[in-house]
Write a protein that holds these residues in place. Sequence first.
Motif, PDB file in Angstrom:
ATOM      1  N   HIS A   1     -31.818   9.502   7.682  1.00 19.23           N
ATOM      2  CA  HIS A   1     -32.349  10.874   7.630  1.00 19.23           C
ATOM      3  C   HIS A   1     -32.738  11.396   9.019  1.00 19.23           C
ATOM      4  CE1 HIS A   1     -35.670   8.090   7.467  1.00 19.23           C
ATOM      5  NE2 HIS A   1     -36.549   9.052   7.648  1.00 19.23           N
ATOM      6  N   LYS A   2     -32.744  10.503  10.027  1.00 16.38           N
ATOM      7  CA  LYS A   2     -33.088  10.932  11.394  1.00 16.38           C
ATOM      8  C   LYS A   2     -31.840  11.146  12.249  1.00 16.38           C
ATOM      9  CE  LYS A   2     -37.531   8.634  11.199  1.00 16.38           C
ATOM     10  NZ  LYS A   2     -38.253   7.411  11.461  1.00 16.38           N
TER      11      LYS A   2
ATOM     12  N   LYS B   1     -37.637  12.596  -7.688  1.00 13.71           N
ATOM     13  CA  LYS B   1     -38.006  13.857  -8.349  1.00 13.71           C
ATOM     14  C   LYS B   1     -36.770  14.723  -8.591  1.00 13.71           C
ATOM     15  CE  LYS B   1     -41.318  16.511  -6.443  1.00 13.71           C
ATOM     16  NZ  LYS B   1     -41.780  17.432  -5.368  1.00 13.71           N
TER      17      LYS B   1
ATOM     18  N   VAL C   1     -39.560   8.910  -3.207  1.00 15.56           N
ATOM     19  CA  VAL C   1     -40.245   9.639  -4.271  1.00 15.56           C
ATOM     20  C   VAL C   1     -39.686  11.047  -4.471  1.00 15.56           C
ATOM     21  CG1 VAL C   1     -42.136   9.998  -2.619  1.00 15.56           C
ATOM     22  CG2 VAL C   1     -42.491  10.593  -4.965  1.00 15.56           C
ATOM     23  N   ASN C   2     -39.459  11.774  -3.378  1.00 14.21           N
ATOM     24  CA  ASN C   2     -38.979  13.150  -3.552  1.00 14.21           C
ATOM     25  C   ASN C   2     -37.517  13.199  -3.980  1.00 14.21           C
ATOM     26  OD1 ASN C   2     -41.219  15.025  -3.028  1.00 14.21           O
ATOM     27  ND2 ASN C   2     -41.329  13.893  -1.100  1.00 14.21           N
TER      28      ASN C   2
ATOM     29  N   ALA D   1     -35.888  16.267   9.089  1.00 17.50           N
ATOM     30  CA  ALA D   1     -35.550  14.844   8.982  1.00 17.50           C
ATOM     31  C   ALA D   1     -36.242  14.207   7.785  1.00 17.50           C
ATOM     32  CB  ALA D   1     -35.883  14.086  10.277  1.00 17.50           C
ATOM     33  N   GLU D   2     -36.155  14.902   6.644  1.00 18.62           N
ATOM     34  CA  GLU D   2     -36.756  14.398   5.398  1.00 18.62           C
ATOM     35  C   GLU D   2     -35.750  14.533   4.263  1.00 18.62           C
ATOM     36  OE1 GLU D   2     -41.442  15.594   6.213  1.00 18.62           O
ATOM     37  OE2 GLU D   2     -40.227  16.856   4.916  1.00 18.62           O
ATOM     38  N   LEU D   3     -35.800  13.575   3.372  1.00 18.20           N
ATOM     39  CA  LEU D   3     -34.949  13.609   2.178  1.00 18.20           C
ATOM     40  C   LEU D   3     -35.736  14.180   1.008  1.00 18.20           C
ATOM     41  CD1 LEU D   3     -33.466  10.032   2.598  1.00 18.20           C
ATOM     42  CD2 LEU D   3     -32.198  12.176   2.845  1.00 18.20           C
ATOM     43  N   PRO D   4     -35.094  14.850   0.078  1.00 20.41           N
ATOM     44  CA  PRO D   4     -33.665  15.132  -0.050  1.00 20.41           C
ATOM     45  C   PRO D   4     -33.290  16.472   0.592  1.00 20.41           C
ATOM     46  CG  PRO D   4     -34.768  15.874  -2.016  1.00 20.41           C
ATOM     47  CD  PRO D   4     -35.841  15.330  -1.099  1.00 20.41           C
TER      48      PRO D   4
ATOM     49  N   GLU E   1     -36.652  20.924   0.723  1.00 20.17           N
ATOM     50  CA  GLU E   1     -37.846  21.011  -0.122  1.00 20.17           C
ATOM     51  C   GLU E   1     -37.423  20.731  -1.564  1.00 20.17           C
ATOM     52  OE1 GLU E   1     -41.080  20.964   0.375  1.00 20.17           O
ATOM     53  OE2 GLU E   1     -40.852  21.063   2.539  1.00 20.17           O
ATOM     54  N   SER E   2     -37.888  19.594  -2.052  1.00 19.08           N
ATOM     55  CA  SER E   2     -37.451  19.111  -3.360  1.00 19.08           C
ATOM     56  C   SER E   2     -37.705  20.123  -4.484  1.00 19.08           C
ATOM     57  CB  SER E   2     -38.134  17.778  -3.679  1.00 19.08           C
ATOM     58  OG  SER E   2     -39.535  17.885  -3.548  1.00 19.08           O
TER      59      SER E   2
ATOM     60  N   TYR F   1     -32.437   5.685   3.774  1.00 20.56           N
ATOM     61  CA  TYR F   1     -33.792   6.005   4.269  1.00 20.56           C
ATOM     62  C   TYR F   1     -34.325   4.891   5.168  1.00 20.56           C
ATOM     63  CZ  TYR F   1     -38.812   6.940   4.148  1.00 20.56           C
ATOM     64  OH  TYR F   1     -40.115   7.166   4.502  1.00 20.56           O
TER      65      TYR F   1
HETATM   66  N1  LIG Z   1     -42.067  18.459   0.990  1.00 20.56           N
HETATM   67  C1  LIG Z   1     -40.832  17.730   1.152  1.00 20.56           C
HETATM   68  C2  LIG Z   1     -41.184  16.301   1.532  1.00 20.56           C
HETATM   69  C3  LIG Z   1     -39.948  15.461   1.777  1.00 20.56           C
HETATM   70  C4  LIG Z   1     -40.330  14.071   2.267  1.00 20.56           C
HETATM   71  O1  LIG Z   1     -41.428  13.829   2.802  1.00 20.56           O
HETATM   72  N2  LIG Z   1     -39.403  13.143   2.080  1.00 20.56           N
HETATM   73  C5  LIG Z   1     -39.650  11.780   2.512  1.00 20.56           C
HETATM   74  C6  LIG Z   1     -39.039  10.825   1.510  1.00 20.56           C
HETATM   75  S1  LIG Z   1     -39.882  10.973  -0.056  1.00 20.56           S
HETATM   76  C7  LIG Z   1     -38.996  11.578   3.863  1.00 20.56           C
HETATM   77  O2  LIG Z   1     -37.802  11.659   3.984  1.00 20.56           O
HETATM   78  N3  LIG Z   1     -39.838  11.303   4.894  1.00 20.56           N
HETATM   79  C8  LIG Z   1     -39.377  11.126   6.242  1.00 20.56           C
HETATM   80  C9  LIG Z   1     -39.789   9.824   6.855  1.00 20.56           C
HETATM   81  O3  LIG Z   1     -40.475   9.019   6.195  1.00 20.56           O
HETATM   82  O4  LIG Z   1     -39.398   9.573   8.004  1.00 20.56           O
HETATM   83  C10 LIG Z   1     -40.037  17.762  -0.159  1.00 20.56           C
HETATM   84  O5  LIG Z   1     -40.651  17.897  -1.220  1.00 20.56           O
HETATM   85  O6  LIG Z   1     -38.791  17.682  -0.128  1.00 20.56           O
END
Ligand SMILES: N[C@@H](CCC(=O)N[C@@H](CS)C(=O)NCC(=O)O)C(=O)O
Length: 217
Positions: free
Chosen positions: A38-39, A14, A10-11, A50-53, A64-65, A33
């Motif tokens: 991402h890890k 965006k 989702v992010n 460890a979060e995308l993007p 931070e998207s 993913y």
């Molecule tokens: N606040 C962060 C949130 C990023 C986020 O949560 N990304 C998700 C994908 S939409 C992710 O990679 N989550 C890590 C996981 O599920 O292990 C942003 O807006 O970039």
Amino acid sequence: MKLYYDPITVNCRKVIAGLDLIGADYESAHVDYFGGGHKEAAFTAINPNAELPALVDGDMKLWESNAIMVYAAEKTGNAEAYPTDPKVRADIQRWLLWESSKWFGACYIYLVENVVKPILDDKPDNAVLEGAAPNFHHLAGILEERLSGQDWLSADHPTIADIAVAAPMHLHGFQKLPLENYPNLRAWMTRVEALPCWQKSDPAPHLAPEVIAKLVA
Ligand SMILES: N[C@@H](CCC(=O)N[C@@H](CS)C(=O)NCC(=O)O)C(=O)O
């Protein structure tokens, strides 16, 4: 600028849609993913969360998207997608923060229960959905009010605020978001869905047919 992303999240959707609205020029690198890319150390060296993007521009590593969209808009100088008037900018910042702190979480519960769990052959938990409903309706009511008499959130045309706030509800049909009582919100989402940048960032072509089959079952 190089964007690290997976188009199914989702992010990432965006930011891909936002960068397209902005007209930003960038390279991209796919991070798997579902494969846990991402890890891995190569990515957490860019985003320790460890979060995308994530975006890399020279020596800057940006995560931070919403920050990525703001940076790209300022760097590109696109005053349509991110108008320079201080009041409009403050309004856009308000929606970006609201999306990140409130709206994303409210919509994410529906994504987990009605989209992610079925993909994993699990069942939605109705108690969780019922517990989440009052907060969702409170926040959806704020958007409904805002979109009364105006087509877009912060200007007379789409800005990065619209992309940010639309993203958490991007699979609203599959998410089964309870939008019945929000005609302004539904009409606005239809307008967002008609934007070329939104259509081009559709995650469906990147999903395996068996995943889509589980969602529509
Ligand atoms: N606040 C962060 C949130 C990023 C986020 O949560 N990304 C998700 C994908 S939409 C992710 O990679 N989550 C890590 C996981 O599920 O292990 C942003 O807006 O970039």
